[in-house]
Motif scaffolding. Structure first.
Motif, PDB file in Angstrom:
ATOM      1  N   GLU A  37      -7.504   5.955  -8.259  1.00  0.00           N
ATOM      2  CA  GLU A  37      -6.419   6.434  -9.194  1.00  0.00           C
ATOM      3  C   GLU A  37      -5.053   6.202  -8.625  1.00  0.00           C
ATOM      4  OE1 GLU A  37      -6.814  10.632 -10.196  1.00  0.00           O
ATOM      5  OE2 GLU A  37      -9.004  10.365  -9.844  1.00  0.00           O
ATOM      6  N   GLY A  38      -4.030   6.117  -9.426  1.00  0.00           N
ATOM      7  CA  GLY A  38      -2.554   5.536  -8.999  1.00  0.00           C
ATOM      8  C   GLY A  38      -1.953   6.852  -9.439  1.00  0.00           C
ATOM      9  N   ILE A  39      -0.579   6.446  -9.244  1.00  0.00           N
ATOM     10  CA  ILE A  39       0.418   7.489  -9.488  1.00  0.00           C
ATOM     11  C   ILE A  39       1.100   7.431 -10.757  1.00  0.00           C
ATOM     12  CG2 ILE A  39       0.779   7.727  -7.133  1.00  0.00           C
ATOM     13  CD1 ILE A  39       3.535   6.213  -7.450  1.00  0.00           C
ATOM     14  N   ARG A  40       1.007   6.753 -11.707  1.00  0.00           N
ATOM     15  CA  ARG A  40       1.498   6.713 -13.052  1.00  0.00           C
ATOM     16  C   ARG A  40       1.713   7.850 -13.714  1.00  0.00           C
ATOM     17  NH1 ARG A  40       2.388   1.115 -14.655  1.00  0.00           N
ATOM     18  NH2 ARG A  40       1.106  -0.486 -13.622  1.00  0.00           N
ATOM     19  N   HIS A  41       0.736   8.915 -13.681  1.00  0.00           N
ATOM     20  CA  HIS A  41       0.683   9.857 -14.498  1.00  0.00           C
ATOM     21  C   HIS A  41       1.525  11.164 -13.840  1.00  0.00           C
ATOM     22  CE1 HIS A  41      -2.722  10.540 -11.472  1.00  0.00           C
ATOM     23  NE2 HIS A  41      -2.489  11.721 -11.582  1.00  0.00           N
ATOM     24  N   ILE A  42       1.816  10.938 -12.561  1.00  0.00           N
ATOM     25  CA  ILE A  42       2.609  11.944 -11.829  1.00  0.00           C
ATOM     26  C   ILE A  42       4.051  12.236 -12.494  1.00  0.00           C
ATOM     27  CG2 ILE A  42       3.520  12.931  -9.508  1.00  0.00           C
ATOM     28  CD1 ILE A  42       0.503  12.720  -9.822  1.00  0.00           C
ATOM     29  N   HIS A  91      -8.036  -1.263  -1.104  1.00  0.00           N
ATOM     30  CA  HIS A  91      -8.175  -2.385  -0.165  1.00  0.00           C
ATOM     31  C   HIS A  91      -8.298  -1.890   1.352  1.00  0.00           C
ATOM     32  CE1 HIS A  91      -6.923  -5.506  -3.578  1.00  0.00           C
ATOM     33  NE2 HIS A  91      -8.525  -5.506  -3.407  1.00  0.00           N
ATOM     34  N   LYS A  92      -7.033  -1.333   1.467  1.00  0.00           N
ATOM     35  CA  LYS A  92      -6.970  -0.973   3.286  1.00  0.00           C
ATOM     36  C   LYS A  92      -8.105   0.063   3.366  1.00  0.00           C
ATOM     37  CE  LYS A  92      -1.977  -2.075   2.650  1.00  0.00           C
ATOM     38  NZ  LYS A  92      -0.701  -1.648   2.207  1.00  0.00           N
ATOM     39  N   LEU A  93      -8.252   1.067   2.520  1.00  0.00           N
ATOM     40  CA  LEU A  93      -9.154   2.250   2.752  1.00  0.00           C
ATOM     41  C   LEU A  93     -10.718   1.650   2.893  1.00  0.00           C
ATOM     42  CD1 LEU A  93      -9.684   5.135   3.099  1.00  0.00           C
ATOM     43  CD2 LEU A  93     -10.340   5.158   0.722  1.00  0.00           C
ATOM     44  N   PHE A 146      -0.857  -3.686  -8.412  1.00  0.00           N
ATOM     45  CA  PHE A 146      -1.650  -3.275  -7.327  1.00  0.00           C
ATOM     46  C   PHE A 146      -1.242  -2.235  -6.346  1.00  0.00           C
ATOM     47  CE2 PHE A 146      -4.661  -6.871  -5.730  1.00  0.00           C
ATOM     48  CZ  PHE A 146      -5.046  -7.064  -6.958  1.00  0.00           C
ATOM     49  N   ASP A 147       0.050  -1.965  -6.284  1.00  0.00           N
ATOM     50  CA  ASP A 147       0.678  -0.831  -5.536  1.00  0.00           C
ATOM     51  C   ASP A 147       0.515   0.377  -6.420  1.00  0.00           C
ATOM     52  OD1 ASP A 147       1.513  -2.076  -3.500  1.00  0.00           O
ATOM     53  OD2 ASP A 147       3.375  -2.663  -4.613  1.00  0.00           O
TER      54      ASP A 147
END
Length: 433
Positions: free
Chosen positions: A230-235, A208-210, A199-200
């Motif tokens: 989109e998340g941050i896994r690819h950063i 959800h918050k947005l 989720f994070d």
């Protein structure tokens, strides 16, 4: 409920936040009573394990094993729901309390993102409050700011760092030049990330918050399905290094704004200029920016999670209720809400950072440039250092503003090139903050 009579509170959920609420109400009892005009007392609680030591005094409080059983009691005035979850008994408990004419204070962003419009209508129909300051950005009073303090403004945009776990990970990656997987493991050890961090780190929590922020700011029913996520896994540490060199910081932002194509809601990593305040919000801190036609830009920063900040937000809502303060949950009455068209992400316009891993040989850059040219994507700058013939090397490109659909088509063509060894990594550049 007459002035001076205690406001009786039932707390569903005794995890970090629930225990924090009980503790804060006890610790600052006299101050809270003075500010609320009467005492606020927890009279009943619900949690699974009765014998677990939660570090707070629960003596004298009635006990129920489930949120719904707690909601069905008749000896409380306000239900505080801090269990979490978007379906099942949690939602049933909130519905029951509202239908029974009892206000609800909740920190449950998933429930509000998915069912906010219906629950807001239910609260309105029964003449009670649905309060949720704690659901967005923890201790930052952004809901009250949008709904009350800035109520005279027409908002153009609200955006911010809405997930402290992601901000902690990105900060550590930059400061210590470490990779995502390594820093995520540390965040889990420190308790900043859950055992299942989906989720994070995949952006769902921020989305959800947005969705809630957008509803309050723009008077449109919550529409979680319309949020691009989109998340941050690819950063990678490499991307963060290039960002610094180019004058940016990488932040996971949630952005909602009105565009000619409708209401745009998107959560994704962004390159933000170093000369903007939000670039310097570090660690587990959150920040929210609201742009209004009268006030201009308002910037709020603080802790977005944890027992203290979230309990602070819950108690602020309880004080409002104790004073008899009741405003529409999403800033306007349900009848005044207007469903706005969802702006397609394909129509988004902006600049882009693109990192390619390519085999170093003649003609590769020309092929990449041709793919961009054919889709009318204009390059702003390119970084390619040294030569390593026959080996895989990074190439970084930044573009001028273009349409997302054109960028996607160009990247599809670039990915198909034989010399490109892995899918391109793209990060949207946000210049106007």
């Amino acid at each position: 409920m007459s002035s001076g009579k205690a406001l009786r509170v039932a707390v569903a959920g005794l995890g970090t936040v629930g225990a924090g609420v009980v503790d804060l109400l006890a610790r600052n009892r006299d101050l809270i009573a003075a500010r609320a005009g009467r005492p606020i007392e927890v009279v009943a609680v619900a949690a699974r394990s009765k014998n677990k030591d939660r570090g707070v005094d629960l003596s004298g409080m009635a006990w129920e094993e489930g949120a719904l059983a707690l909601a069905k009691r008749n000896d409380y005035d306000v239900l505080v729901e801090v269990v979490g979850g978007s379906e099942g008994q949690t939602v049933e408990a909130v519905e029951f309390a509202l239908k029974a004419g009892r206000p609800v204070v909740t920190a449950n962003k998933a429930m509000l993102a998915l069912h906010g419009a219906r629950l807001g209508q239910l609260a309105h129909d029964n003449g009670v409050a649905l309060a949720f300051e704690a659901a967005v950005a923890g201790g930052i009073p952004i809901i009250k700011a949008l709904r009350e303090g800035l109520a005279g403004n027409q908002f153009q945009r609200v955006f911010g760092i809405l997930n402290g776990t992601c901000n902690f990970i990105l900060t550590k990656m930059r400061q210590e030049k470490r990779e995502f997987v390594d820093v995520l493991a540390e965040a889990q050890r420190l308790g900043y990330a859950e055992a299942d961090p989906t989720f994070d780190v995949d952006g769902i929590d921020a989305a959800h918050k947005l969705s809630i922020l957008a509803s309050v700011a723009f008077g449109s029913p919550t529409n979680f399905d319309a949020v691009h996520v989109e998340g941050i896994r690819h950063i990678s540490a490499l991307d963060i290094s290039y960002a610094t060199e180019l004058g940016y910081r990488i932040k996971l932002l949630g952005i909602a704004g009105l565009t000619p194509n409708g209401l745009e809601q998107r959560v994704h990593p962004c390159m933000v200029p170093l000369d903007t305040p939000i670039a310097h919000v570090e660690g587990v801190f959150n920040a929210v920016v609201a742009e209004g036609d009268a006030v201009g830009t308002s910037f709020l920063q603080g802790r977005g999670a944890g027992a203290g900040p979230t309990a602070s937000a819950v108690v602020s809502d309880l004080i409002d209720l104790a004073r008899g303060h009741n405003v529409p949950a999403f800033a306007v009455p349900p009848a005044a809400m207007k469903a706005l068209p969802a702006a397609p992400m394909a129509k988004h316009r902006g600049a882009y950072y693109v990192r390619l891993m390519v085999v170093d040989r003649p003609g590769v850059i020309a092929d990449v440039a041709a793919a961009l040219r054919d889709e009318k994507v204009s390059m702003e700058a390119m970084i390619q250092r040294g030569r390593d013939p026959g080996e895989v090397v990074p190439v970084v490109i930044t573009t001028h503003e273009t349409e997302e659909a054109a960028m996607v088509r160009a990247l599809d063509r670039i990915t198909a090139l034989e010399a490109v060894t892995e899918p391109p990594r793209i990060i949207r550049i946000i210049e106007r903050l």
